[in-house]
Structure formats: C-alpha cells, structure tokens
Design an enzyme around this catalytic site. Structure first.
Site, short mmCIF file in Angstrom:
data_model
loop_
_atom_site.label_atom_id
_atom_site.label_comp_id
_atom_site.label_asym_id
_atom_site.label_seq_id
_atom_site.Cartn_x
_atom_site.Cartn_y
_atom_site.Cartn_z
N GLY A 32 0.76 -1.25 0.00
CA GLY A 32 0.00 0.00 0.00
C GLY A 32 0.78 1.28 0.00
O GLY A 32 0.30 2.31 0.47
N GLU A 35 -4.40 -2.87 5.70
CA GLU A 35 -5.61 -2.54 4.95
C GLU A 35 -5.34 -2.52 3.45
O GLU A 35 -6.23 -2.82 2.65
CB GLU A 35 -6.18 -1.19 5.42
CG GLU A 35 -5.57 0.06 4.80
CD GLU A 35 -4.11 0.28 5.17
OE1 GLU A 35 -3.39 0.88 4.36
OE2 GLU A 35 -3.69 -0.14 6.26
N ASP A 36 -4.12 -2.18 3.04
CA ASP A 36 -3.79 -2.14 1.62
C ASP A 36 -3.94 -3.51 0.98
O ASP A 36 -4.56 -3.66 -0.07
CB ASP A 36 -2.37 -1.62 1.43
CG ASP A 36 -1.36 -2.29 2.37
OD1 ASP A 36 -1.76 -3.22 3.12
OD2 ASP A 36 -0.19 -1.90 2.36
N ASN A 37 -3.39 -4.53 1.63
CA ASN A 37 -3.49 -5.89 1.10
C ASN A 37 -4.93 -6.38 1.10
O ASN A 37 -5.38 -7.03 0.14
CB ASN A 37 -2.61 -6.83 1.93
CG ASN A 37 -2.41 -8.17 1.24
OD1 ASN A 37 -2.48 -8.27 0.03
ND2 ASN A 37 -2.16 -9.20 2.02
#
Length: 451
Positions: free
Chosen positions: A230, A271-273
């Site tokens: 991210g 949260e990006d993944n």
C-alpha cells in the site's frame, strides 16, 4: 525393522531430494520472471497523452496522503504530488491533530502551489483500530472524484506517475472491451532509498530493492492472486463501496456487520493488502502495475527497528495467508541454497563447496539486475556498493531466524501502539502509545462492532 519400514526409510530421502530440486527450479523460474518483468516494464517510462489533455476530458483524481510527524524526506515526498503532470486532481493532506509537526511542511507547500486544489484535513475519526484509516476517512468522504490515489507519507513519485496510472485504470474503450476482467487497482512497486545510512536503513533498502521487488513483480506477473503493497495505490471509490473485506463474492449479508468502503477496512492493520484482496475476490476484478515506482524514503532505522518491522508484517501475514507464510522461508536464498546443496550431493555427489558459491553469486546477480531495472541505471558498482552487499548478506542470513521468531506470536507494535493480530489479519488495540496506558480491549472493539 520390517521390509516396508526399510523401504520407506530408503525412499523418503530420495523423494525429499527430488521435491527440493523441483521447488528450486520453480523458485528460479519465479526469480527470472521477476527479473524479466522489471526489465520490460521499468526501463522505459513514456509520457502519457493525459498529461497535456484538457481538464474536462480526463477523469478527476483525489490524492489522499496520511501524515504523522516529520518522516524522512517529507517535503520532497509531498511536493511530488503537487508537481504531477495531470490536469484534473485535488490533494488531501491529513493529520491526526493540530499539533502535528507535518503541518508546517504542508502549509509551506500549499502556499508555494496556490493553483493546486489542496485541502488540509486536521482530525482523525475512529472507525477502527487502524490509525491510517482513521486519519483518512474524512478525506475519503469529502473526495470529489471517484478515482482515489492513496500515498504514504514516505513515498515520492515521478511527475508522470498519475497520468500513466490513470491510463491503466481508465483505458480506451477498445482495450476495455478486450479485457476479460476490468482493472480495479493500479499499484507501484516500492524502490527504497536510505536518506540516512544506518544499518537498519541499509538492510531495509537491500530487502525492498532486491528479493521483495523480484518476488512482488513475479507474483503480479503470474496473476494468480492479489499481491499489493500500500505505498501507492489507485482505485475507484465506487468499487470500494461495494466491498467489505469478507472476501466472499456474495457478501450482501455481511454489510450490516462490517459496512462497506474504506471504514470497513479499519479492522485490519494491512488494509492495503485487504483492499486488494477484496476487489479481487469479492468483485472478480484484477490489478495492474504501471511503469512507475514508489520511491520509498527510509530515514534513520536502527537494526532493531528493522527486525521489529519484519516481525510485525510477518505476524500480520500469518493470519491473512498462512500457506504463503509457511512457504516463505523456503523461498529465501540461504535455506533453499543449503537444502538444494544437500539434495544435489545426495543424488549426484555434487560437492557443497562447488554449488553454494555459484548459487549465491547468481542469486545476487539477479537481485541486482532487478534493482538496476527499477532504478533505471546500473547499480552493481555504484558508490557504496560494498555497504549494500554487506546489507544484502545480513538480510539474507537473518530471513529465516526472523521468520522463526515471528510465527510464534501475535503481538505487534506499530507507531508506538501495541496490537494483537486475530483471524484474517484483523487487529485489536491492546496498548496505547507513549503514555503506556493499557486500554480496555472491550472498549477498543466498540468502534469495530459499530461499523
């Protein structure tokens, strides 16, 4: 001992040796794929026609930058978004409180670029345990455009990055019609540079620019599953509003429990993944990389900080993807090199002293080729190459011991706060930062349960 036991005891080493050699070939295939991908994609960065298009003819982009304190190279990192060669964008610069030191840098840049539509957002909204999501959520709701570009504060990007990324996210109709799955997320591989040459910074730089980049590019080239970091991601708000992080294609029944949109991912630390996985699995959409890199500024990082960072993300990944975490040490040069040398010696009598030097030399050469492609210049014998080689050796030797320690725990510390990682990578805040006051876990979870 029975005949069957003797047969098993004599056959098992043979089977293990053959399996090891097959895995070694697969691993090298991925490594070469990552190397070829880096060469094809990053040695040329053409100018996008969107860079000089009329503002009304291109989709608008809202840039969201979460800030906390004076990160390394902060002024230059943030300025790179003000200097994007794209005719239609706005910037949200988000800080948690009005005492944040980053505000002075932000105000200087807003004053320097009065023609850029920039907004200073002060104040976080607690929608989950993830402080980055809490920091960005107000900007997310106020963004005027559907396309969002989320950039970490320690990332600098080239002026043409936005235009080239929008080219991929919003391709011409003839290209869209030929695609089986629409692109929902465009991301950029990190290219690290140490602004302060501490041992931890150099080891982190060596890791991100070689083995991490090589495998990141290889996995994305195969397209077998989502693999997203991210540092710099573009996606559509309209797509994010249709997912909730359950990774179930038919997730309508889950909306009442978690909600949708960015707030739904506040329960995850990575949260990006999870956003990448949700777009991939819940909407059956795909991701793509542009020919740009996310230039990741690494400031003063101690050796201990580097180890803690690797432990933190290994523990998060273990709860998100157990199989990949278990396989990871067998993709590292030291362990797979030793195992393969034993297998070759058992099967063909190849001496250890002959195989291992060749293995490490070729492995390092491929890693440096990937690094050179990302950097756009030869880096093998640049200034300080001996220090880089030393950092690379330290990283490779530490990979397995760090993994071994990391897989046995669930506690992590991030930005001075302690979290417990639970199922699917969700986290619970167990201890606040500098004050050291232990919070009531039940109280910390109220926000998540209210989503």
């Amino acid at each position: 001992m029975t005949d069957s036991d003797e047969t098993i005891s004599s056959t098992l080493p043979l089977v293990l040796a053959i399996v090891c050699l097959v895995w070694y070939i697969i691993l090298w295939s991925l490594g070469i794929l990552g190397c070829r991908t880096a060469r094809r994609r990053y040695l040329s960065r053409p100018r996008s026609p969107l860079s000089s298009a009329d503002p009304s003819s291109v989709p608008g982009v809202s840039i969201l930058r979460p800030l906390k304190g004076l990160d390394a190279n902060l002024y230059e990192n943030l300025e790179s978004t003000f200097k994007q060669e794209y005719p239609n964008f706005e910037i949200f610069l988000c800080v948690e409180n009005e005492h944040d030191q980053a505000l002075n840098v932000v105000r200087d840049l807003v004053a320097k670029y009065p023609r850029v539509n920039a907004h200073i957002m002060i104040g976080a909204e607690p929608v989950g345990a993830n402080p980055k999501i809490n920091n960005l959520i107000r900007a997310y709701r106020q963004a005027a455009n559907d396309i969002l570009w989320v950039l970490d504060s320690n990332v600098m990007v080239a002026p043409g990055t936005m235009a080239r990324s929008v080219d991929i996210l919003e391709p011409p109709p003839r290209i869209t019609a030929s695609q089986r799955r629409r692109v929902a997320l465009v991301h950029h591989v990190p290219l690290a540079f140490a602004t302060e040459h501490t041992i931890g910074s150099r080891v982190e730089e060596a890791f991100l620019n070689t083995n991490h980049a090589k495998m990141y590019l290889a996995i994305n080239a195969t397209g077998i599953d989502s693999c997203v970091v991210g540092k710099s991601n573009l996606y559509r708000k309209s797509d994010l509003e249709r997912v909730d992080g359950t990774l179930k294609p038919d997730n309508a029944s889950q909306y009442s429990a978690h909600g949708t949109g960015l707030a739904a991912f506040g329960r995850f630390l990575a949260e990006d993944n999870m956003i990448g996985l949700a777009l991939w699995h819940e909407l059956d959409l795909r991701h793509d990389l542009s020919c740009d890199v996310a230039q990741n500024s690494i400031g003063s990082m101690s050796f201990y900080d580097y180890i803690l960072r690797r432990i933190r993300w290994l523990r998060v990944r273990r709860h998100m993807s157990l199989a990949a975490t278990i396989v990871e040490p067998f993709s590292e040069s030291v362990l797979i090199g030793v195992l393969t040398s034993v297998s070759l010696h058992y099967l063909f009598g190849v001496p250890f002293w002959f195989f291992l030097p060749i293995h490490f030399l070729v492995w390092y050469a491929v890693d440096m080729d990937v690094y050179s492609s990302l950097a756009g210049r030869p880096v093998a014998f640049q200034t300080g190459w001996m220090q880089f080689l030393g950092a690379w050796i330290i990283r490779e030797c530490l990979a397995f011991p760090i993994w071994l320690y990391a897989v046995w725990g669930s506690k992590i510390v991030w930005r001075g706060k302690e979290y417990t990682v639970t199922r699917n990578g969700e986290v619970k805040l167990t201890r606040k930062g500098s004050s050291g006051n232990v919070t009531n876990t039940r109280k910390c979870l109220n926000v998540n349960l209210a989503q």
